[in-house]
Design an enzyme around this catalytic site. Structure first.
Site, PDB file in Angstrom:
ATOM      1  N   LYS A 284       0.825  -1.210   0.000  1.00 26.39           N
ATOM      2  CA  LYS A 284       0.000   0.000   0.000  1.00 26.39           C
ATOM      3  C   LYS A 284       0.860   1.262   0.000  1.00 26.39           C
ATOM      4  O   LYS A 284       0.477   2.278  -0.577  1.00 26.39           O
ATOM      5  CB  LYS A 284      -0.938  -0.012   1.211  1.00 26.39           C
ATOM      6  CG  LYS A 284      -1.959  -1.138   1.193  1.00 26.39           C
ATOM      7  CD  LYS A 284      -2.864  -1.051   2.406  1.00 26.39           C
ATOM      8  CE  LYS A 284      -3.897  -2.171   2.416  1.00 26.39           C
ATOM      9  NZ  LYS A 284      -3.282  -3.492   2.632  1.00 26.39           N
TER      10      LYS A 284
ATOM     11  N   GLU B  33      -1.829   6.725   8.824  1.00 23.32           N
ATOM     12  CA  GLU B  33      -2.430   7.842   8.104  1.00 23.32           C
ATOM     13  C   GLU B  33      -3.594   8.370   8.941  1.00 23.32           C
ATOM     14  O   GLU B  33      -4.064   7.693   9.873  1.00 23.32           O
ATOM     15  CB  GLU B  33      -2.927   7.396   6.719  1.00 23.32           C
ATOM     16  CG  GLU B  33      -4.029   6.349   6.762  1.00 23.32           C
ATOM     17  CD  GLU B  33      -4.378   5.824   5.364  1.00 23.32           C
ATOM     18  OE1 GLU B  33      -3.599   6.058   4.423  1.00 23.32           O
ATOM     19  OE2 GLU B  33      -5.426   5.183   5.226  1.00 23.32           O
TER      20      GLU B  33
ATOM     21  N   HIS C 164     -13.228  -3.674  10.296  1.00 22.44           N
ATOM     22  CA  HIS C 164     -12.642  -3.278   9.014  1.00 22.44           C
ATOM     23  C   HIS C 164     -12.898  -4.308   7.915  1.00 22.44           C
ATOM     24  O   HIS C 164     -12.197  -4.322   6.902  1.00 22.44           O
ATOM     25  CB  HIS C 164     -11.137  -3.018   9.150  1.00 22.44           C
ATOM     26  CG  HIS C 164     -10.789  -2.102  10.274  1.00 22.44           C
ATOM     27  ND1 HIS C 164     -11.136  -0.768  10.281  1.00 22.44           N
ATOM     28  CD2 HIS C 164     -10.158  -2.330  11.455  1.00 22.44           C
ATOM     29  CE1 HIS C 164     -10.717  -0.214  11.408  1.00 22.44           C
ATOM     30  NE2 HIS C 164     -10.127  -1.135  12.127  1.00 22.44           N
TER      31      HIS C 164
ATOM     32  N   GLU D  97     -10.046   1.282  -4.407  1.00 22.75           N
ATOM     33  CA  GLU D  97     -10.821   1.656  -3.224  1.00 22.75           C
ATOM     34  C   GLU D  97     -10.478   3.075  -2.780  1.00 22.75           C
ATOM     35  O   GLU D  97      -9.310   3.473  -2.792  1.00 22.75           O
ATOM     36  CB  GLU D  97     -10.556   0.672  -2.088  1.00 22.75           C
ATOM     37  CG  GLU D  97     -10.966  -0.757  -2.425  1.00 22.75           C
ATOM     38  CD  GLU D  97     -10.852  -1.683  -1.235  1.00 22.75           C
ATOM     39  OE1 GLU D  97     -10.198  -1.313  -0.234  1.00 22.75           O
ATOM     40  OE2 GLU D  97     -11.423  -2.784  -1.295  1.00 22.75           O
TER      41      GLU D  97
ATOM     42  N   GLU E 298      -6.385   1.862  -1.731  1.00 23.13           N
ATOM     43  CA  GLU E 298      -5.580   0.788  -2.277  1.00 23.13           C
ATOM     44  C   GLU E 298      -6.238   0.258  -3.542  1.00 23.13           C
ATOM     45  O   GLU E 298      -7.394   0.572  -3.841  1.00 23.13           O
ATOM     46  CB  GLU E 298      -5.431  -0.356  -1.270  1.00 23.13           C
ATOM     47  CG  GLU E 298      -6.766  -0.995  -0.865  1.00 23.13           C
ATOM     48  CD  GLU E 298      -6.587  -2.072   0.188  1.00 23.13           C
ATOM     49  OE1 GLU E 298      -5.775  -2.984  -0.048  1.00 23.13           O
ATOM     50  OE2 GLU E 298      -7.255  -1.990   1.242  1.00 23.13           O
TER      51      GLU E 298
ATOM     52  N   ASN F 110      -7.072  -3.420  -5.261  1.00 18.84           N
ATOM     53  CA  ASN F 110      -7.104  -4.868  -5.091  1.00 18.84           C
ATOM     54  C   ASN F 110      -6.992  -5.515  -6.465  1.00 18.84           C
ATOM     55  O   ASN F 110      -7.871  -5.350  -7.311  1.00 18.84           O
ATOM     56  CB  ASN F 110      -8.391  -5.306  -4.399  1.00 18.84           C
ATOM     57  CG  ASN F 110      -8.411  -4.875  -2.950  1.00 18.84           C
ATOM     58  OD1 ASN F 110      -7.447  -5.070  -2.227  1.00 18.84           O
ATOM     59  ND2 ASN F 110      -9.504  -4.278  -2.517  1.00 18.84           N
TER      60      ASN F 110
ATOM     61  N   ARG G 258      -7.533  -8.248  -7.940  1.00 15.72           N
ATOM     62  CA  ARG G 258      -8.264  -9.521  -7.974  1.00 15.72           C
ATOM     63  C   ARG G 258      -9.749  -9.226  -8.056  1.00 15.72           C
ATOM     64  O   ARG G 258     -10.178  -8.069  -8.010  1.00 15.72           O
ATOM     65  CB  ARG G 258      -7.978 -10.326  -6.708  1.00 15.72           C
ATOM     66  CG  ARG G 258      -8.286  -9.524  -5.437  1.00 15.72           C
ATOM     67  CD  ARG G 258      -8.211 -10.364  -4.198  1.00 15.72           C
ATOM     68  NE  ARG G 258      -8.226  -9.565  -2.977  1.00 15.72           N
ATOM     69  CZ  ARG G 258      -9.308  -9.041  -2.429  1.00 15.72           C
ATOM     70  NH1 ARG G 258     -10.488  -9.210  -2.998  1.00 15.72           N
ATOM     71  NH2 ARG G 258      -9.230  -8.332  -1.315  1.00 15.72           N
TER      72      ARG G 258
END
Length: 672
Positions: A116, A191, A226, A266, A279, A281, A283
């Protein structure tokens, strides 16, 4: 052309990929651990290859074994699904080195987006909006709250929210340890944590001709630990300008890394409507069905098409229509810290009707074990409008028959009907604010009515043709008969008395029996006819009514461990494996109330067992690697003789003598 495809995964995603393969005329190969030998994905595949062992690290995470399985089964392609090795660049390279087709993005794209921190650097260069990173070593109170995240992996592992500066060092250490255990990489970063932010993502699909589709937005803000619980497409409440900005940023991200195939970018959207890249993903996502419903596409079929070297069917994607909402059905107890549940899933039936879709890796009779993520199924509703889709999904879940381990079904129904959700402004703090209200105890009147239906169905199954025997007593059929039920999980006992005469069964509580037969009861309660379906499995009685479902038992499922233990005992709250102990933990060591002592792993989650009181550790049976059953004695903490009555300790540890400890659970990583 791909002729035989191996899915390097398990459960519902393997079954879902197999479904598309059947439609395309592609033979399928499953891989399975010993724990999954009888699993649905194994039964549905044309061929299956065993991966010896139970734990993921010995089976589904062994890329060498998976590649060998593909070659042994004669597969010419591998689809990774999600989780496990799906974002492992080394595995993708090994698949291709073996001469197999990789149904996924280029290895270089996976590498660039795997971290990330590196991904954020790339996105900054591409002018994609980002949250400014915070150096944990130089953080001040003005930087709080902070979100610590693992640089590799996802699904909530290695993630912590820090609101107090004094907590930062400990949370950094814990997050790094968890990330290293889950992903083999202990790198973490910090962050700003955005309060009441929204998790909004963009589905992309790209071919090797340079075409990139942005297939709309999804909102995945309702999360626990999360990890997503309810997702929908399109994301509600976004203006056209913001929606376009997200699409453009997602396409830019894909183009920056030369992406091919299905992926998701995202974003975190603040309450003020500012988007920030989180990030990418690399997939297929768990929640891809909502995008499929709105766009009328099969994303797996497109993945296979692109992997075969074909272009996307058009330069631009089709127009979206309608709204889709997905709910993840988990075997877990939200009211007990989201504790995962295990056991036999006797029944899983969701209404089969237009507008509904069920993606699952289980059927009735399957066992929910301790080794993998506790998701049982995804239920998806599609309708012309958001309100209609939400209403349909809530009612479908309410009508579903789910017999076996405790699930989050009631929580899902209440979430979908909560005004914060129906008002089209969900945010990631939803469950922090509303969990208590969403997990009330059973309605006493409804529970008793369900217990009455259970008693009458049982009586109808054993008609009183003569004297009936109950225990050691002999009762005449014309005399009042009594059955007792204990409601789960609250433990409320209901004593149901009824008579069986020439006119049929009649409860003394006043309801009129319209019809009673084995498995089905209709009662007139206050002038309203109520329908109940009743089933019994392994000593438990499951009652499904029009206003909810209830579970009863005459005896606890497990012998109460407190009957054979002393105060201060730490008992395993579920079957699992001890993964580590607190540093220096040994008999004779002093411990403080609330101190984490033992880490237990079950169903892809790590649970901390806390000291119930301050005192001395006098017994220690737990050891790393040891597998334990529910109620197993792990340790004993003895208080000083002058300490007085045992302190109940922190809220998540449970009283010292209250049975299995309610653990403090870390989030699972298999389903991001």
């Amino acid at each position: 052309m791909i002729t035989t495809l191996l899915v390097a995964n398990r459960g519902e995603i393997a079954c879902r990929i197999f479904r598309t393969c059947r439609e395309l005329g592609i033979s399928t190969v499953a891989v399975y651990s010993d724990a999954d030998a009888g699993a649905l994905h194994v039964r549905e595949a044309d061929t299956a290859v065993r991966l010896p062992g139970d734990a993921p690290v010995d089976t589904y995470l062994r890329g060498d074994l998976v590649v060998a399985a593909a070659l042994a089964a004669g597969a010419d392609a591998v689809h990774p699904g999600y989780g496990f090795l799906s974002e492992n660049a080394g595995f993708a390279q090994a698949v291709q080195d073996a001469g197999l087709v990789w149904v996924g993005p280029p290895v270089k794209a996976i590498e660039l987006m795997a971290s990330k921190t590196r991904a954020k650097e790339l996105m900054a260069a591409a002018d994609v909006p980002l949250l400014a990173p915070v150096d944990p070593g130089g953080a001040t109170a003005e930087d709080l709250p902070l979100l610590i995240k693992a640089a590799a992996g996802g699904g909530g592992r290695g993630m912590r929210i820090v609101r107090e500066l004094d907590d930062l060092p400990g949370e950094l250490t814990a997050a790094a340890a968890e990330a290293a255990s889950a992903f083999g990489d202990g790198e973490v970063f910090a962050e700003p944590y955005v309060e009441r932010g929204r998790h909004v993502e963009v589905q992309i699909m790209a071919d090797d001709r340079g075409t990139v589709w942005a297939l709309g937005t999804r909102d995945c803000s309702l999360q626990r630990r999360h990890q997503k619980v309810i997702e929908e497409a399109p994301a509600p409440g976004l203006d056209d300008a913001l929606r376009q900005r997200l699409h453009d940023a997602a396409v830019a991200a894909a183009q920056t890394v030369g992406y091919r195939g299905a992926g998701t970018v995202e974003f975190l959207v603040s309450a003020e409507g500012r988007p920030y890249f989180l990030e990418m993903n690399t997939r297929l996502q768990v929640e891809h069905p909502v995008t499929e419903a709105v766009y009328g596409l099969d994303l797996v079929a497109l993945q296979i098409r692109v992997a075969e070297g074909e272009p996307l069917p058009a330069a631009t994607p089709p127009e979206p229509h309608g709204h889709a909402v997905e709910a993840r059905l988990y075997a877990e107890d939200p009211a007990a810290g989201w504790q995962p549940q295990t056991g036999t899933l006797h029944t899983l039936e969701v209404p089969d009707e237009p507008g509904l879709r069920l993606d699952t890796g289980y059927t009735g009779g399957d066992t929910v074990g301790v080794h993998y993520d506790p998701m049982l199924a995804k239920v998806i509703a599609y309708a012309p409008t958001r309100a209609e889709a939400v209403r349909h999904l809530a009612r479908a879940l309410e009508r579903a028959r789910i017999h076996g381990p405790v699930t989050n079904r009631d929580l899902l129904v209440r979430s979908l009907r909560h005004p914060d959700f129906t008002g089209a402004r969900p945010d990631t703090g939803f469950y922090d604010r509303h969990l208590a209200a969403l997990t009330p105890g059973p309605d006493a009147g409804e529970q008793r009515l369900a217990a009455t239906a259970a008693a009458l169905a049982r009586a109808a199954d054993r008609p009183a043709s003569g004297p009936a025997r109950f225990g050691a007593w002999r009762n005449l059929a014309s005399q009042p008969q009594t059955r007792c039920y204990r409601g789960e999980p609250d433990g409320t006992e209901h004593e149901i008395t009824y008579r069986a005469g020439r006119g049929g069964l009649q409860p003394e509580s006043g309801e009129r029996v319209v019809r009673a037969e084995p498995g089905r009861v209709r009662l007139d309660a206050g002038g309203v006819t109520r329908h109940f379906a009743v089933a019994e499995h392994d000593g438990r009685v499951y009652v499904d009514g029009d206003r909810g479902s209830y579970t009863f038992t005459a005896l606890p499922r497990f012998t109460d461990p407190t009957e054979r233990t002393e105060p201060g005992s730490l008992l395993a709250p579920m079957p699992g494996t001890v993964v580590r102990l607190a540093d220096g933990l040994a008999p004779g060591v002093a411990v403080e109330a609330g101190q984490p002592l033992i880490w237990l792993e079950a169903m892809k989650m790590e649970h901390r067992i806390l000291a119930p009181a301050s005192g001395t550790l006098t017994v220690l049976h737990a050891a790393p690697g040891r597998q334990v059953e529910v109620g197993a004695l792990l340790a004993v903490v003895t208080e000083p003789a002058d300490a007085g009555p045992a302190d109940s300790g922190p809220a998540d540890s449970g009283p010292a003598d209250s049975g299995p400890a309610a653990p403090d659970s870390a989030a699972p990583e298999e389903n991001a």
